[in-house]
Scaffold this motif. Structure first.
Motif, PDB file in Angstrom:
ATOM      1  N   GLU A   1       0.833  -1.206   0.000  1.00 26.09           N
ATOM      2  CA  GLU A   1       0.000   0.000   0.000  1.00 26.09           C
ATOM      3  C   GLU A   1       0.866   1.253   0.000  1.00 26.09           C
ATOM      4  N   ALA A   2       1.953   1.241   0.781  1.00 22.44           N
ATOM      5  CA  ALA A   2       2.861   2.394   0.813  1.00 22.44           C
ATOM      6  C   ALA A   2       3.475   2.632  -0.562  1.00 22.44           C
ATOM      7  N   GLU A   3       3.872   1.549  -1.230  1.00 27.43           N
ATOM      8  CA  GLU A   3       4.450   1.666  -2.575  1.00 27.43           C
ATOM      9  C   GLU A   3       3.407   2.167  -3.576  1.00 27.43           C
ATOM     10  N   LEU A   4       2.166   1.740  -3.412  1.00 26.21           N
ATOM     11  CA  LEU A   4       1.100   2.164  -4.323  1.00 26.21           C
ATOM     12  C   LEU A   4       0.794   3.650  -4.154  1.00 26.21           C
ATOM     13  N   ILE A   5       0.812   4.129  -2.914  1.00 32.59           N
ATOM     14  CA  ILE A   5       0.609   5.559  -2.652  1.00 32.59           C
ATOM     15  C   ILE A   5       1.718   6.381  -3.308  1.00 32.59           C
ATOM     16  N   ALA A   6       2.964   5.904  -3.166  1.00 30.60           N
ATOM     17  CA  ALA A   6       4.105   6.601  -3.771  1.00 30.60           C
ATOM     18  C   ALA A   6       4.013   6.577  -5.294  1.00 30.60           C
ATOM     19  N   LEU A   7       3.595   5.430  -5.852  1.00 29.99           N
ATOM     20  CA  LEU A   7       3.483   5.307  -7.297  1.00 29.99           C
ATOM     21  C   LEU A   7       2.414   6.243  -7.855  1.00 29.99           C
ATOM     22  N   ALA A   8       1.311   6.392  -7.125  1.00 27.09           N
ATOM     23  CA  ALA A   8       0.254   7.303  -7.573  1.00 27.09           C
ATOM     24  C   ALA A   8       0.746   8.746  -7.568  1.00 27.09           C
ATOM     25  N   ALA A   9       1.518   9.126  -6.532  1.00 29.55           N
ATOM     26  CA  ALA A   9       2.071  10.483  -6.475  1.00 29.55           C
ATOM     27  C   ALA A   9       3.055  10.718  -7.612  1.00 29.55           C
ATOM     28  N   ALA A  10       3.897   9.718  -7.890  1.00 30.77           N
ATOM     29  CA  ALA A  10       4.844   9.832  -8.996  1.00 30.77           C
ATOM     30  C   ALA A  10       4.110   9.868 -10.329  1.00 30.77           C
ATOM     31  N   GLY A  11       3.009   9.112 -10.437  1.00 30.03           N
ATOM     32  CA  GLY A  11       2.222   9.114 -11.662  1.00 30.03           C
ATOM     33  C   GLY A  11       1.621  10.479 -11.951  1.00 30.03           C
ATOM     34  N   LYS A  12       1.214  11.175 -10.897  1.00 27.96           N
ATOM     35  CA  LYS A  12       0.669  12.523 -11.068  1.00 27.96           C
ATOM     36  C   LYS A  12       1.731  13.471 -11.631  1.00 27.96           C
ATOM     37  N   GLU A  13       2.963  13.319 -11.134  1.00 27.53           N
ATOM     38  CA  GLU A  13       4.070  14.137 -11.650  1.00 27.53           C
ATOM     39  C   GLU A  13       4.391  13.746 -13.094  1.00 27.53           C
ATOM     40  N   ALA A  14       4.338  12.446 -13.392  1.00 34.69           N
ATOM     41  CA  ALA A  14       4.609  11.978 -14.750  1.00 34.69           C
ATOM     42  C   ALA A  14       3.602  12.568 -15.737  1.00 34.69           C
ATOM     43  N   GLU A  15       2.359  12.624 -15.325  1.00 38.70           N
ATOM     44  CA  GLU A  15       1.314  13.181 -16.185  1.00 38.70           C
ATOM     45  C   GLU A  15       1.575  14.663 -16.453  1.00 38.70           C
ATOM     46  N   TRP A  16       2.010  15.394 -15.418  1.00 37.11           N
ATOM     47  CA  TRP A  16       2.287  16.820 -15.576  1.00 37.11           C
ATOM     48  C   TRP A  16       3.492  17.048 -16.494  1.00 37.11           C
ATOM     49  N   ILE A  17       4.564  16.260 -16.294  1.00 40.19           N
ATOM     50  CA  ILE A  17       5.758  16.404 -17.124  1.00 40.19           C
ATOM     51  C   ILE A  17       5.438  16.069 -18.581  1.00 40.19           C
ATOM     52  N   ARG A  18       4.652  15.030 -18.769  1.00 38.85           N
ATOM     53  CA  ARG A  18       4.274  14.621 -20.124  1.00 38.85           C
ATOM     54  C   ARG A  18       3.509  15.735 -20.834  1.00 38.85           C
ATOM     55  N   ASP A  19       2.582  16.367 -20.137  1.00 37.21           N
ATOM     56  CA  ASP A  19       1.827  17.472 -20.731  1.00 37.21           C
ATOM     57  C   ASP A  19       2.741  18.650 -21.047  1.00 37.21           C
ATOM     58  N   LEU A  20       3.686  18.921 -20.161  1.00 36.14           N
ATOM     59  CA  LEU A  20       4.624  20.026 -20.383  1.00 36.14           C
ATOM     60  C   LEU A  20       5.473  19.783 -21.619  1.00 36.14           C
ATOM     61  N   LEU A  21       6.027  18.570 -21.734  1.00 49.33           N
ATOM     62  CA  LEU A  21       6.882  18.261 -22.876  1.00 49.33           C
ATOM     63  C   LEU A  21       6.095  18.270 -24.178  1.00 49.33           C
ATOM     64  N   THR A  22       4.824  17.910 -24.109  1.00 50.76           N
ATOM     65  CA  THR A  22       3.976  17.969 -25.305  1.00 50.76           C
ATOM     66  C   THR A  22       3.721  19.417 -25.720  1.00 50.76           C
ATOM     67  N   ASP A  23       3.508  20.291 -24.728  1.00 50.09           N
ATOM     68  CA  ASP A  23       3.227  21.700 -25.011  1.00 50.09           C
ATOM     69  C   ASP A  23       4.421  22.404 -25.643  1.00 50.09           C
ATOM     70  N   ILE A  24       5.639  22.051 -25.213  1.00 52.21           N
ATOM     71  CA  ILE A  24       6.822  22.729 -25.756  1.00 52.21           C
ATOM     72  C   ILE A  24       7.369  22.000 -26.983  1.00 52.21           C
ATOM     73  N   ARG A  25       6.630  20.956 -27.432  1.00 55.06           N
ATOM     74  CA  ARG A  25       6.950  20.237 -28.673  1.00 55.06           C
ATOM     75  C   ARG A  25       8.343  19.613 -28.652  1.00 55.06           C
ATOM     76  N   LEU A  26       8.748  19.098 -27.497  1.00 55.28           N
ATOM     77  CA  LEU A  26      10.015  18.389 -27.434  1.00 55.28           C
ATOM     78  C   LEU A  26       9.878  17.006 -28.074  1.00 55.28           C
ATOM     79  N   TRP A  27       8.643  16.473 -28.035  1.00 50.59           N
ATOM     80  CA  TRP A  27       8.344  15.197 -28.660  1.00 50.59           C
ATOM     81  C   TRP A  27       7.217  15.367 -29.671  1.00 50.59           C
ATOM     82  N   ASP A  28       7.244  14.514 -30.659  1.00 49.02           N
ATOM     83  CA  ASP A  28       6.126  14.481 -31.586  1.00 49.02           C
ATOM     84  C   ASP A  28       4.930  13.835 -30.894  1.00 49.02           C
ATOM     85  N   VAL A  29       3.747  14.291 -31.221  1.00 51.42           N
ATOM     86  CA  VAL A  29       2.525  13.729 -30.654  1.00 51.42           C
ATOM     87  C   VAL A  29       2.134  12.492 -31.477  1.00 51.42           C
ATOM     88  N   PRO A  30       1.737  11.359 -30.871  1.00 48.80           N
ATOM     89  CA  PRO A  30       1.642  11.154 -29.419  1.00 48.80           C
ATOM     90  C   PRO A  30       3.002  10.833 -28.802  1.00 48.80           C
TER      91      PRO A  30
END
Length: 207
Positions: free
Chosen positions: A108-137
């Motif tokens: 459960e502790a690992e799952l809580i940490a993974l969910a928090a990291a997943g939230k950051e991953a989602e934010w970073i992914r959106d940021l990199l998409t906005d600045i066009r560092l990667w092709d979509v998708p």
């Protein structure tokens, strides 16, 4: 003193994130031992002021690492989450945070940490998409975790646990997996870069 160290932590010094996170929990009523610990961290920063984050233009791989320590103190029932993301061979985002809810097992502790990291991953992914560092998708982000039980749980579509707050985090991670935002991959603890964000470093790992 804590504010100064937090500035260094958030900018260029992920190696003191765990220590600063722990010390910040005593700012209301610090004791002598806490001030001594602050002096140790400041001394460490002074002795290692030549350390720096480095990046390479030859790599554009974004990777995440997640970890958690389950109840590392007898008078505190909350675990510590740690995560770090690397891009171009260097760290770009990291955190060491006390969990806001009580986990009843290591999984459960690992799952809580993974969910928090997943939230950051989602934010970073959106940021990199906005600045066009990667092709979509943009390709999904590998999230490395050293708990096989957690991997088994997140790839199971049904969460049969009794804690609602854990079920919500399970559903969130499942949503990230199904949308292709992340994929969860097992990694040995010795290879998990998030491990130092959840516990004190051993002497052989300290510069």
């Amino acid at each position: 003193a804590i504010g100064s160290m937090m500035y260094a932590t958030h900018c260029t010094r992920p190696d003191i994130a765990f220590a600063v996170s722990k010390l910040s929990q005593y700012t209301v009523n610090p004791g002598t031992e806490h001030w001594k610990a602050v002096g140790i961290v400041l001394g460490y920063l002074k002795r290692t002021s030549n350390l720096e984050l480095t990046y390479t233009s030859s790599s554009r791989i974004l990777e995440g690492y997640s970890d958690a320590s389950w109840i590392d103190r007898t008078n505190d029932s909350k675990s510590t989450s740690g995560w770090i993301f690397t891009l171009a061979g260097g760290a770009v985002s990291w955190a060491s945070k006390k969990q806001t809810c009580i986990a009843h097992s290591t999984m459960e502790a690992e799952l809580i940490a993974l969910a928090a990291a997943g939230k950051e991953a989602e934010w970073i992914r959106d940021l990199l998409t906005d600045i066009r560092l990667w092709d979509v998708p943009m390709p999904c982000i590998p999230m490395y975790c050293d708990s096989e039980a957690t991997l088994s749980k997140v790839y199971n579509a049904v969460y049969n646990g009794g804690s609602r707050h854990i079920g919500l985090r399970h559903n969130y991670v499942r949503q990230l997996l199904e949308s292709g935002t992340i994929k969860v991959v097992y990694v040995k603890t010795s290879k998990n870069l998030a491990d130092p964000f959840t516990k004190p470093l051993t002497r052989d790992l300290v510069v």
